[in-house]
Design a protein around this motif. Structure first.
Motif, PDB file in Angstrom:
ATOM      1  N   LEU A 153     -23.654 -40.319   3.364  1.00 43.70           N
ATOM      2  CA  LEU A 153     -25.009 -40.418   3.932  1.00 43.70           C
ATOM      3  C   LEU A 153     -25.088 -41.445   5.060  1.00 43.70           C
ATOM      4  CD1 LEU A 153     -27.021 -40.476   0.575  1.00 43.70           C
ATOM      5  CD2 LEU A 153     -27.115 -38.643   2.269  1.00 43.70           C
ATOM      6  N   LYS A 154     -23.935 -42.070   5.324  1.00 43.43           N
ATOM      7  CA  LYS A 154     -23.917 -43.213   6.241  1.00 43.43           C
ATOM      8  C   LYS A 154     -24.796 -43.032   7.472  1.00 43.43           C
ATOM      9  CE  LYS A 154     -19.615 -45.366   5.783  1.00 43.43           C
ATOM     10  NZ  LYS A 154     -18.240 -45.143   6.149  1.00 43.43           N
ATOM     11  N   ARG A 155     -24.606 -41.898   8.140  1.00 46.60           N
ATOM     12  CA  ARG A 155     -25.296 -41.735   9.422  1.00 46.60           C
ATOM     13  C   ARG A 155     -26.648 -41.046   9.272  1.00 46.60           C
ATOM     14  NH1 ARG A 155     -20.301 -39.882  10.390  1.00 46.60           N
ATOM     15  NH2 ARG A 155     -18.857 -41.389  11.281  1.00 46.60           N
ATOM     16  N   LEU A 202     -31.556 -40.154  -7.140  1.00 51.70           N
ATOM     17  CA  LEU A 202     -31.840 -40.646  -5.794  1.00 51.70           C
ATOM     18  C   LEU A 202     -30.880 -40.009  -4.782  1.00 51.70           C
ATOM     19  CD1 LEU A 202     -33.638 -42.515  -4.165  1.00 51.70           C
ATOM     20  CD2 LEU A 202     -32.104 -44.416  -4.730  1.00 51.70           C
ATOM     21  N   LEU A 203     -29.601 -39.907  -5.157  1.00 53.51           N
ATOM     22  CA  LEU A 203     -28.633 -39.267  -4.260  1.00 53.51           C
ATOM     23  C   LEU A 203     -28.999 -37.792  -4.039  1.00 53.51           C
ATOM     24  CD1 LEU A 203     -25.327 -40.888  -5.554  1.00 53.51           C
ATOM     25  CD2 LEU A 203     -26.189 -41.004  -3.207  1.00 53.51           C
ATOM     26  N   ARG A 204     -29.363 -37.114  -5.119  1.00 54.49           N
ATOM     27  CA  ARG A 204     -29.738 -35.690  -4.979  1.00 54.49           C
ATOM     28  C   ARG A 204     -30.902 -35.542  -4.000  1.00 54.49           C
ATOM     29  NH1 ARG A 204     -30.266 -34.577 -11.255  1.00 54.49           N
ATOM     30  NH2 ARG A 204     -28.093 -34.586 -11.874  1.00 54.49           N
ATOM     31  N   HIS A 205     -31.852 -36.469  -4.122  1.00 58.09           N
ATOM     32  CA  HIS A 205     -33.023 -36.442  -3.239  1.00 58.09           C
ATOM     33  C   HIS A 205     -32.568 -36.509  -1.770  1.00 58.09           C
ATOM     34  CE1 HIS A 205     -36.741 -37.848  -1.339  1.00 58.09           C
ATOM     35  NE2 HIS A 205     -36.061 -38.872  -0.891  1.00 58.09           N
ATOM     36  N   HIS A 206     -31.645 -37.424  -1.463  1.00 59.86           N
ATOM     37  CA  HIS A 206     -31.190 -37.555  -0.071  1.00 59.86           C
ATOM     38  C   HIS A 206     -30.399 -36.327   0.373  1.00 59.86           C
ATOM     39  CE1 HIS A 206     -32.746 -41.482   0.747  1.00 59.86           C
ATOM     40  NE2 HIS A 206     -32.190 -41.983  -0.356  1.00 59.86           N
TER      41      HIS A 206
END
Ligand code: SF4
Length: 313
Positions: free
Chosen positions: A249-251, A281-285
């Protein structure tokens, strides 16, 4: 999804097959796991023709040989009958994705079954049927009902059942190098959460796959993968995997979102929140910023959410 066939000691489903005509019904197994697994109930002692009711039997160390003999009448020896019965079950056992055994039984107990020597018990035995099952099907996920009460062991067993089921589904079509590599890609993060060195070894093994060694590599792969998954995942390994996923998700996320993720993973590391919190939270992103590798990974959804297996602290 095809039904997930799981073998089970018959008495755990409430069948009246114990030596005294009773059962050992386990409601979590039948009511909760039964929504996802199709159980194949089996009682080795009934199948061996010992009848219900029947004399209770126990493991005895007789001249360094473990025998299954009557509790009251030691001359009643049913060892060979149980062994022969076990060996006849291979055809249907081969189609299973897992097995749940009744603890402490001289037939079904997976570990720490009492073995009597000169009437002194030691918890060092394995039931005759359970022993056959483990020797003959080393990659089959096997667990005892008593150990399913432990959240870590429960999650570990159920995850292995789902992985084996997905493997069996893949193997229903002709195996290809691409299919094998994709299977590994989708399970790589799960393997990392269990044991990082073994996960790396699996990656190296998959890199060797060619058309002329496909079957051999596939066999080695599933054997090594199931051995890796038998090691219970640790909080530290999960943190590494979560941070690894976060790297994708870095960028695409801003510094506030990034800090929130860092804090949530740290909270999980400290044992303040369960794994489901940083995962959600990761799934959301990733819903907003999809990534093919992460989206396809079974680490993100290893088993049905309704089982709540990732909700324990
Ligand atoms: S032999 Fe196994 S299935 Fe049969 S009653 Fe004993 S524990 Fe249950």
């Amino acid at each position: 999804m095809d039904s997930i066939l799981v073998g089970i000691s018959s008495c755990l489903l409430g069948n009246l097959v114990r030596y005294d005509g009773a059962h050992k019904y386990h409601s979590y197994i039948e009511r909760t796991l039964g929504q996802y697994f199709q159980f194949r109930a089996f009682c080795p002692e009934v199948e061996a023709g010992l009848g219900v009711p029947r004399p209770a039997v126990q493991l005895r160390d007789i001249g360094s040989h473990i025998r299954v003999v009557g509790v009251k009448d030691h001359s009643l020896d049913v060892t060979e009958a149980l062994r022969e019965t076990a060996e006849k079950q291979s055809p249907w056992l081969d189609g299973l994705c897992g097995y749940i055994l009744k603890k402490d039984s001289p037939s079904c107990g997976m570990e720490r079954v009492k073995v009597y020597k000169n009437d002194i018990p030691a918890r060092s035995g394995v039931g005759v049927f359970a022993d056959y099952l483990q020797q003959r099907f080393p990659t089959l996920p096997i667990e005892e009902e008593g150990r399913l009460g432990d959240p870590g062991l429960r999650e570990n067993f159920i995850q292995r059942v789902f992985v084996r089921h997905r493997w069996r589904q893949m193997c229903q079509s002709p195996l290809t190098a691409h299919g094998l590599m994709r299977f590994h890609s989708r399970h790589k993060l799960i393997a990392m959460s269990h044991e990082q060195n073994r996960a790396r070894e699996l990656g190296r093994l998959i890199a060797e796959v060619r058309a002329d060694n496909l079957d051999e590599i596939a066999q080695r792969y599933i054997t090594e993968l199931m051995a890796c998954l038998k090691i219970v995942a640790t909080r530290g390994n999960h943190v590494n995997v979560l941070q690894h996923i976060q790297g994708y998700l870095k960028r695409t996320i801003d510094s506030d979102d990034k800090q929130e993720l860092v804090d949530t993973i740290e909270s999980y590391r400290q044992g303040n929140v369960p794994l489901i919190v940083p995962l959600t939270l990761l799934r959301h992103h990733f819903r907003k910023q999809p990534d093919a590798f992460v989206d396809e990974s079974f680490y993100m959804t290893p088993h049905p959410a309704e089982l709540s297996l990732l909700n324990e602290i």
